[in-house]
Design an enzyme around this catalytic site. Structure first.
Site, PDB file in Angstrom:
ATOM      1  N   ARG A 267       0.719   6.473  24.694  1.00 15.00           N
ATOM      2  CA  ARG A 267      -0.493   5.665  24.828  1.00 15.00           C
ATOM      3  C   ARG A 267      -1.378   5.799  23.583  1.00 15.00           C
ATOM      4  NH1 ARG A 267      -0.081   7.522  30.510  1.00 15.00           N
ATOM      5  NH2 ARG A 267       0.345   5.627  31.748  1.00 15.00           N
TER       6      ARG A 267
ATOM      7  N   HIS B 144       7.083  17.902  -5.625  1.00  6.32           N
ATOM      8  CA  HIS B 144       7.075  19.304  -6.034  1.00  6.32           C
ATOM      9  C   HIS B 144       7.981  20.172  -5.172  1.00  6.32           C
ATOM     10  CE1 HIS B 144       3.037  19.229  -8.444  1.00  6.32           C
ATOM     11  NE2 HIS B 144       3.999  18.512  -8.978  1.00  6.32           N
TER      12      HIS B 144
ATOM     13  N   GLU C  70      -5.785   5.282  29.336  1.00  2.00           N
ATOM     14  CA  GLU C  70      -5.794   4.361  28.196  1.00  2.00           C
ATOM     15  C   GLU C  70      -7.217   3.963  27.812  1.00  2.00           C
ATOM     16  OE1 GLU C  70      -1.363   2.706  29.317  1.00  2.00           O
ATOM     17  OE2 GLU C  70      -3.115   1.484  29.788  1.00  2.00           O
TER      18      GLU C  70
ATOM     19  N   GLY D   1      -2.723  -2.446  32.140  1.00  2.00           N
ATOM     20  CA  GLY D   1      -2.786  -2.874  33.536  1.00  2.00           C
ATOM     21  C   GLY D   1      -1.484  -2.677  34.272  1.00  2.00           C
TER      22      GLY D   1
ATOM     23  N   ASP E 195       4.527  22.008   2.305  1.00  2.00           N
ATOM     24  CA  ASP E 195       4.677  22.081   3.762  1.00  2.00           C
ATOM     25  C   ASP E 195       5.256  20.781   4.309  1.00  2.00           C
ATOM     26  OD1 ASP E 195       2.401  20.218   4.728  1.00  2.00           O
ATOM     27  OD2 ASP E 195       1.401  21.536   3.300  1.00  2.00           O
TER      28      ASP E 195
ATOM     29  N   PHE F  78       7.692   2.682  27.231  1.00  4.41           N
ATOM     30  CA  PHE F  78       7.473   4.113  27.438  1.00  4.41           C
ATOM     31  C   PHE F  78       8.824   4.830  27.526  1.00  4.41           C
ATOM     32  CE2 PHE F  78       3.320   2.617  28.366  1.00  4.41           C
ATOM     33  CZ  PHE F  78       2.463   3.696  28.242  1.00  4.41           C
TER      34      PHE F  78
ATOM     35  N   ALA G 255       0.828  -1.206   0.000  1.00  6.43           N
ATOM     36  CA  ALA G 255       0.000   0.000   0.000  1.00  6.43           C
ATOM     37  C   ALA G 255       0.862   1.256   0.000  1.00  6.43           C
ATOM     38  CB  ALA G 255      -0.926   0.014   1.213  1.00  6.43           C
TER      39      ALA G 255
ATOM     40  N   GLY H  11      -2.896   6.024  34.629  1.00 10.32           N
ATOM     41  CA  GLY H  11      -2.529   5.644  33.263  1.00 10.32           C
ATOM     42  C   GLY H  11      -3.527   4.674  32.652  1.00 10.32           C
TER      43      GLY H  11
END
Length: 489
Positions: A379, A155, A414, A295, A117, A363, A26, A410
């Site tokens: 997260r 471009h 999540e 968890g 941009d 993390f 893709a 946390g």
């Protein structure tokens, strides 16, 4: 609130483009519409002051490439004002939109854009991907090691505005000045399935390249997709407005038929606001087999440490063995146990088939004042790569050395992210703490936490601390299986 649902044609697009994503074939082509949604100017506004200098009305002009050429002609070939307009209007830092965030978390390794941009490459970088940026002929020769995605800016870029393709001369000489870009795009159009977004297909370069590919391949062109908005029917229109609508509708249909010559199928949306839920549905379908386990357990009660850790390991192992994928932030405790279980499940799977089955993104540590913001972004990234969230326990030590326990913020964050993104949340309430609170809310409003899923029986078991680990596992995987049918289109 009206729930958005894909049409039959949109569902077919999701399935077929998802196949290309899954096989690594893709690609994305981003046009000006994507940047305009983030607040950047379009071509017309970019050249507005240039038109004033030429004593022309930009709103009456349709050939903006020729208008840019007129300016160069008037300045005897000098294009300083054009270059400066690009710098002035496109150097500001804009924030990637949610559409950007959805796209860059898809398994896309090739992206093309005509935009000057830096929004697209910044969005990929924000998602933690290594970007190999191609701005010039010379860039094409070199490969950035460890790259996740190649971004071709055919471009040019605001950082090199003097080389931007903007005038008629630039377009006419493109095949001579940037032949490697032409050949690279031809190759990608032959070997990959493109999704065109924010694109008008009035770019002379694209028309030329698509035509060359069609000449080379005849009727055997590859399948591509573009997302376009149907012309909106005016409400309470007079005869003139109705005639204009019918005329625009006819032109749009002719353009759709013309794109089929190049293998490009049009995916219709009724409004620009429908593009985001369409792509969100694509993301959910692509990531439907990926599960994020949330968890933490400073206090393992009520199950106890041995039983809780065993449950986490069994979840990780069974996810792999039942053809799901585990996404983990590798937090201490339960995160580690899930990963250990997944690694056991991966044992014996042929090399190469296991590369995407376990996604571990620890993390990152940053400056203390930026840590909470960084954790939130991390997260969001992990959950964007997932189709379902499983919640276990969810507690932490209130203060280091205190021995006191509090619910883990946390875990709640999540869950909030998952709900905002429309992902099913499966709370194992029997593990207590935050998971218990979330389970109680899910029992009171199952459609919010497990939309479209028949939860009776399985959800009740997940709240029973007397249930065996096997019973809890079976309930989790029953809900997982049902979630697959909901997102299965």
């Amino acid at each position: 609130m009206t729930t958005w649902k894909p049409t039959r044609e949109q569902s077919q697009f999701i399935k077929r483009y998802a196949e290309a994503l899954s096989s690594g074939d893709a690609a994305l082509f981003a046009g000006a519409g994507l940047s305009r949604a983030a607040g950047y100017v379009d071509w017309r506004d970019l050249l507005r002051e240039i038109a004033v200098d030429l004593e022309l009305d930009i709103d009456q002009e349709t050939d903006l490439v020729t208008l840019a050429q007129y300016h160069c002609n008037e300045k005897r070939g000098t294009r300083w004002r054009l270059n400066q307009a690009i710098v002035d209007r496109l150097s500001d830092v804009a924030t990637p939109t949610r559409i950007h965030r959805i796209l860059v978390r898809l398994p896309i390794s090739t992206a093309w854009t005509t935009n000057y941009d830096r929004l697209l490459e910044r969005a990929f970088e924000d998602a933690g991907k290594v970007v190999d940026l191609k701005l010039s002929q010379e860039n094409l020769v070199h490969t950035r090691r460890g790259r996740d995605v190649v971004v071709y800016k055919m471009h040019g870029c605001v950082s090199q505005s003097h080389e931007a393709v903007i005038t008629k001369d630039d377009y006419e000489q493109y095949g001579n000045t940037r032949p490697l870009f032409v050949e690279s795009l031809k190759g990608d159009l032959i070997g990959k399935t493109f999704l065109f977004l924010g694109f008008s297909f009035t770019d002379p370069n694209i028309d030329y390249i698509l035509s060359r590919v069609r000449i080379l391949l005849g009727e055997n062109v590859r399948e591509h997709f573009c997302v376009m908005r149907r012309p909106p029917r005016p409400s309470e229109a007079d005869s003139r407005q109705e005639a204009e609508y019918e005329y625009e509708l006819r032109k749009t249909e002719l353009r759709r038929t013309d794109l089929l010559r190049f293998g490009i199928e049009t995916v219709w949306v009724d409004g620009f606001s429908h593009i985001e839920p369409l792509l969100a549905a694509l993301s959910s379908f692509v990531h439907r087999k990926s599960v994020f386990v949330s968890g933490a357990a400073f206090d393992p009660a009520p199950l106890g440490r041995d039983r809780l850790d065993a449950l986490a390991r069994e979840i990780g192992m069974r996810l792999i063995r039942e053809d799901y994928n585990l996404v983990s932030g590798f937090g201490s405790g339960l995160g580690e146990q899930c990963v250990i279980g997944a690694l056991r499940g991966l044992y014996g799977i042929p090399r190469g088939e296991d590369s995407e089955r376990l996604v571990v993104r620890p993390f990152p540590r940053v400056e203390p004042e930026n840590q909470l913001r960084q954790n939130t972004r991390h997260r969001e990234d992990l959950i964007a790569r997932s189709g379902v969230l499983i919640v276990m326990a969810g507690n932490r030590e209130r203060a280091k050395g205190s021995g006191e326990t509090e619910p883990s913020p946390g875990v709640f964050e999540e869950v909030d992210i998952a709900l905002r993104e429309g992902k099913p949340v499966i709370p194992i309430g029997a593990t207590g703490h935050a998971a218990r609170e979330i389970w109680e809310k899910a029992m009171g409003n199952p459609e919010r936490y497990l939309p479209g899923i028949e939860t009776k029986g399985a959800l009740e078991i997940l709240g029973d601390s007397n249930a065996t680990n096997e019973a809890l596992l079976n309930a989790v995987f029953e809900l997982l299986a049902k979630s697959q049918k909901v997102v299965g289109l």
